[in-house]
Design a protein around this motif. Sequence first.
Motif, PDB file in Angstrom:
ATOM      1  N   GLN A  27       0.849  -1.188   0.000  1.00 47.72           N
ATOM      2  CA  GLN A  27       0.000   0.000   0.000  1.00 47.72           C
ATOM      3  C   GLN A  27       0.885   1.238   0.000  1.00 47.72           C
ATOM      4  O   GLN A  27       1.970   1.240   0.576  1.00 47.72           O
ATOM      5  N   ASP A  28       0.420   2.278  -0.653  1.00 42.12           N
ATOM      6  CA  ASP A  28       1.084   3.583  -0.617  1.00 42.12           C
ATOM      7  C   ASP A  28      -0.005   4.610  -0.360  1.00 42.12           C
ATOM      8  O   ASP A  28      -0.908   4.775  -1.174  1.00 42.12           O
ATOM      9  N   SER A  30       0.246   7.741  -0.372  1.00 40.39           N
ATOM     10  CA  SER A  30       0.577   9.015  -1.027  1.00 40.39           C
ATOM     11  C   SER A  30       0.804  10.125  -0.008  1.00 40.39           C
ATOM     12  O   SER A  30       0.424  11.270  -0.227  1.00 40.39           O
ATOM     13  N   GLY A  34       6.056   6.613   1.122  1.00 35.84           N
ATOM     14  CA  GLY A  34       6.296   5.505   0.213  1.00 35.84           C
ATOM     15  C   GLY A  34       5.445   4.284   0.498  1.00 35.84           C
ATOM     16  O   GLY A  34       4.604   4.265   1.394  1.00 35.84           O
ATOM     17  N   ALA A  35       5.718   3.253  -0.271  1.00 36.84           N
ATOM     18  CA  ALA A  35       4.968   2.008  -0.163  1.00 36.84           C
ATOM     19  C   ALA A  35       5.402   1.224   1.077  1.00 36.84           C
ATOM     20  O   ALA A  35       6.534   1.354   1.544  1.00 36.84           O
TER      21      ALA A  35
END
Length: 116
Positions: A27-28, A30, A34-35
């Motif tokens: 998951q990121d 935003s 980061g992821a």
Amino acid sequence: MAKLYTKTKLYLEDNSKIWDDEKVSLQDNSDGNGAFIALWDYDGLDKPTDEQIASYETAGNTAEALSGVLAKRKKEYKDFGYQLDLLYHDMTAGKLDNTGEWHKHIKAVKDANSKG
């Protein structure tokens, strides 16, 4: 910089596991962080630490570079119909060796897109 997906996949493979969308997800948000691994549900294998994931940076870069080369080769090989047509004409001309058009075509693609 290698993607988190690639490094996580390599971690799984090194631990005799395979990627399973029901057991792991990334998951990121935003938010600039980061992821990250949002879901981890592998019995007998702990979720990798940031340090463990970071240790796969070089291998991840190599894997992604190779993947790019192979994808480019696949496009340049053209479809099977084209290749079969080349083989048919080579067979008709008695050129089933490295002088045939099919071999020349495949060799040119491989030479232009070396695995390094």
